[in-house]
Design a protein around this motif. Sequence first.
Motif, PDB file in Angstrom:
ATOM      1  N   UNK A 335      -1.590  16.641  -4.579  1.00  0.00           N
ATOM      2  CA  UNK A 335      -1.526  16.260  -5.990  1.00  0.00           C
ATOM      3  C   UNK A 335      -0.238  15.495  -6.241  1.00  0.00           C
ATOM      4  N   UNK A 336      -0.332  14.395  -6.980  1.00  0.00           N
ATOM      5  CA  UNK A 336       0.850  13.671  -7.419  1.00  0.00           C
ATOM      6  C   UNK A 336       1.047  13.868  -8.914  1.00  0.00           C
ATOM      7  N   UNK A 337       2.308  13.962  -9.345  1.00  0.00           N
ATOM      8  CA  UNK A 337       2.576  14.204 -10.763  1.00  0.00           C
ATOM      9  C   UNK A 337       3.794  13.420 -11.237  1.00  0.00           C
ATOM     10  N   UNK A 357      -2.035  10.563   1.814  1.00  0.00           N
ATOM     11  CA  UNK A 357      -0.690  11.131   1.727  1.00  0.00           C
ATOM     12  C   UNK A 357      -0.058  10.650   0.432  1.00  0.00           C
ATOM     13  N   UNK A 358       1.271  10.616   0.449  1.00  0.00           N
ATOM     14  CA  UNK A 358       2.013  10.213  -0.757  1.00  0.00           C
ATOM     15  C   UNK A 358       2.127   8.678  -0.769  1.00  0.00           C
ATOM     16  N   UNK A 359       0.987   8.012  -0.960  1.00  0.00           N
ATOM     17  CA  UNK A 359       0.958   6.552  -0.897  1.00  0.00           C
ATOM     18  C   UNK A 359       1.485   5.956  -2.207  1.00  0.00           C
ATOM     19  N   UNK A 360       2.156   4.800  -2.066  1.00  0.00           N
ATOM     20  CA  UNK A 360       2.694   4.136  -3.245  1.00  0.00           C
ATOM     21  C   UNK A 360       1.611   3.859  -4.279  1.00  0.00           C
ATOM     22  N   UNK A 361       0.416   3.444  -3.819  1.00  0.00           N
ATOM     23  CA  UNK A 361      -0.633   3.022  -4.746  1.00  0.00           C
ATOM     24  C   UNK A 361      -1.028   4.164  -5.679  1.00  0.00           C
ATOM     25  N   UNK A 363       0.992   6.885  -6.463  1.00  0.00           N
ATOM     26  CA  UNK A 363       2.123   7.243  -7.315  1.00  0.00           C
ATOM     27  C   UNK A 363       2.396   6.158  -8.352  1.00  0.00           C
ATOM     28  N   UNK A 364       2.171   4.898  -7.992  1.00  0.00           N
ATOM     29  CA  UNK A 364       2.317   3.807  -8.970  1.00  0.00           C
ATOM     30  C   UNK A 364       1.368   4.011 -10.148  1.00  0.00           C
ATOM     31  N   UNK A 365       0.124   4.347  -9.828  1.00  0.00           N
ATOM     32  CA  UNK A 365      -0.885   4.508 -10.883  1.00  0.00           C
ATOM     33  C   UNK A 365      -0.471   5.629 -11.837  1.00  0.00           C
ATOM     34  N   UNK A 366      -0.020   6.744 -11.294  1.00  0.00           N
ATOM     35  CA  UNK A 366       0.392   7.870 -12.143  1.00  0.00           C
ATOM     36  C   UNK A 366       1.588   7.492 -13.000  1.00  0.00           C
TER      37      UNK A 366
END
Length: 922
Positions: A335-337, A357-361, A363-366
């Motif tokens: 989960x990304x937050x 994984x913890x991909x930029x795409x 985390x950028x969206x969030x």
Amino acid sequence: MWLKHRELFLHEMIRLEGRCNRLGAQSCSECNCPSPEYRCRDCLGSEIYCSPCILLAHVRHPLHRLEKWNGQYFERISLKTLGLRIQLGHTTGLKCPNPRRAFNDDFIVVDTHGIHEVSLDFCSCATAQSHIQQLLQISWFPSTTSDPKTAATFRVLEHYHLLSFESKVSAFEFYNALSRMSDNTGLLPIKDRYDSFTRMIREWRHLKMLKRSGQGHDPSGVDGTVEGECTVLCPACPHPGKNLPAGWKDAPQQWLYGLFLAIDANFRLKRKAVSSDSVDPSLSRGWGYFVEDKAYKDFLHSSADSVQEKSTCSSHNAVNMADTKSNRGLATTGLGTVDCARHNMKLPNAVGDLQKGERYINMDYLFFSALRHTVLDTLNVSYDIACQWHKKLWHRMSAFPISMHLSHAVKTISFFVPKFHLPAHIEQCQTSFSFNFKNGVGRTDGEAPERGWANINPVASSTKEMGPGARRDTLDDYFGDSNWKKVVRLGALIFNAFPERENHREAFEDLNDGLRGEYGAALEQWREQVEAWEYDSTQPNPFERKAETVTMASVRLELAREDEIDLQTGTCLALHEDCTPSILISTGLELEEQQRRMKANRAGLGVHATDNQEGKMVQQSNTLRRRIDTWMKMQELYMPSLAALRVSESSVSGSVTAAPEAIKLWLPSQISRTAPCNSRLQAIEWKLRYAQGHDALRSLRSNLRAQTAILKYKDRNLRGQGANTRARNTLKAVEARIEAAARTYEYAHKALVVLSPRVNQTGWHSSLRPLDRADVRSMTDLLWGETEGTRKLSWIWNMRGAAANEIDKDNASEDMRIEWCKARARAMRWTEEVELLKEEMRRILQFLEWDAQRWDERGLENTLEDAGEDEREGRMAYAKRQASLRRMLAESFKTSWTDTLALVDTFDHNSLVAQQDMDMDT
């Protein structure tokens, strides 16, 4: 104390198994009729009643558990067996006058007292409402809207709802506990309604979210809910139109109105590849903390070919291994937050699933999704890989929908690495992305998400088995509860900022006063440098050290250049054409290191070494002996007294065939002060030993970082015996290098202690201290008795790299500049923290008043045409209760903060008056 009364407790518990004081009574406790047989386990007292009386007493308590005396003991019996029927649609206890009533004798009710089978009558009058409404009006939640045969009481749903938040108990465990309350022997058949219960609790969570966010008062109805509208907002964060003062955009201290964001990922919250979005959709469409799933996945699918650039900082797994993380058997790897970095609250539409994984795409969206809900221009963004992630952020933004674009040119955006994660980065990142050194951030540490994971991680075992919609709805509910608990506890804000501010302000003033004499001219220059960097981060960073780091290679180069000058000037004192004094001592240190390695290799050989292993060891031993013999002949040219010393030593030991690793080399530091030794050889060894100490510390730190990274990677990613065995072998090799670096440092330090008085070197102790075994630990390791709040880094991580001569003025000045900049930064951050806390208190009170007024307005917006009088009154009552609750919270917070704020204001006023008096005197 209790043990003295233990038997009393036990006897009373056993007594309750019988008829107690009713043993001799032959009449009912209510009507005095003979032969009473029944008692209730859930009513107060242990009175025994006859059948008609106990039925009459339980018309309003149809889910209580009864027992019947069979002449020997009490046995279970249900109210249904005694003939109790529950009539819906009419006043409790009255029968439906319509003879066409509906009977349902197989109805199951889940309650806090257990799982009950009841006889239920639905009203079938001409004015009767639907079966669903009849159940809801007695606070029973139907399991389905189509001919319900199961319901759960509001009481049991509320009970499980709160229990799941506090204990993280799963629905399966809770339901089984209820089942055992009904029958703990397995002898009585209890109909399984677990699937029904999970469906009801999911719907209950969803309805509670809608109710508490005011959607039940919205004239547009539930379908009018917009994305992120059902979240609990952080009252302490700035919300334009809600808790910011008039004219805040033109205020000089814009940093007070900045938004602090913290980005992170959690790989505990996985989900197995079960079910699908079509089979198990979410009940909300991005109304809470999760992003709207369809738009999110469509965007990820369209950007599936994007390549993750590699890290140029430390080897961060979050960056370099984002595309390679194993997802076998998983639909979601984590989960990304995006959280509020100061108050640890989840933001609207700031949570999303990770597929690899913890991909930029992802985390950028969030990140861009969360920022759609604010118009603030000052953003402080914290991320443990911010140094890499922020580099091409605006370029990547161009691929996003226009609605998610930021006008970053008009915004003030600062990127940070959380304080606990920062030491794992390279030195440049440790100053450029530190919360400690940038203006306007107070004492924020950026670690808020890490604290939140501790609360949510226990639900991972149950949510990973859920379908996609159920999991999102459940986690949304947990995040909402976490936010609400933080809101009601905001009154307990930590006020240690005020004394810390005064301590660091006084410390900085004392440092300033002490430096004015020697560094008076430089102070103003340092101030200009640090202010220029604070205003424009492209300017030279005053917190970074410009001096070159001491290494063995640099010292050898320096000595070689000295030999070159001696040759050119004709002052060379070399006694051998191939071996100058510097080469002699440098080679001696290399041989000493080889002896230590040989000793370690021989110790690790083991008792049952193979012939091949022993053969290699003998070859290495022979090679080392030949090198030592050759070097010793050269050594005796420069140190002729050693021949006699070696002869006397061999006569005392009685052996001339010592192993090569046991041969004493008799370097200048190993010769006593009384024995003659050339002072230049001593000076050369001191320089080399000094560099050797720094080299050893660098190796020690590097291998400790590697050890931490391997352990973390092993824990998170490796499964199976083979992979773990390989990891353990790698760890053994790293641990061996750590041990070797520590031993090398210890030898170097002992030699420096001996040589420093002979060559008149001082000041080196500040950077090369004695190394205890407790000092050899990673940045995250705690000593016994330490906690995270009291932990201290080992001195090896705080060591200042100094030049060859630490009393050199330029290097001393650089050290002092950095210390002065850090002291100034500490004083400023604590001052900012006090100002931020005062502003946050004001914002909390204003937000709660705004929220209360909003609920007042909702209560007056009872304009739904289809609403009856009862529903209108219910809406008004709920709105008024919510408004009153927020005003009571505000009043409670205000009372808690009164004394502290008064103390701060008084001290600030006195400080201002004192400063004005000083200025007038000047």
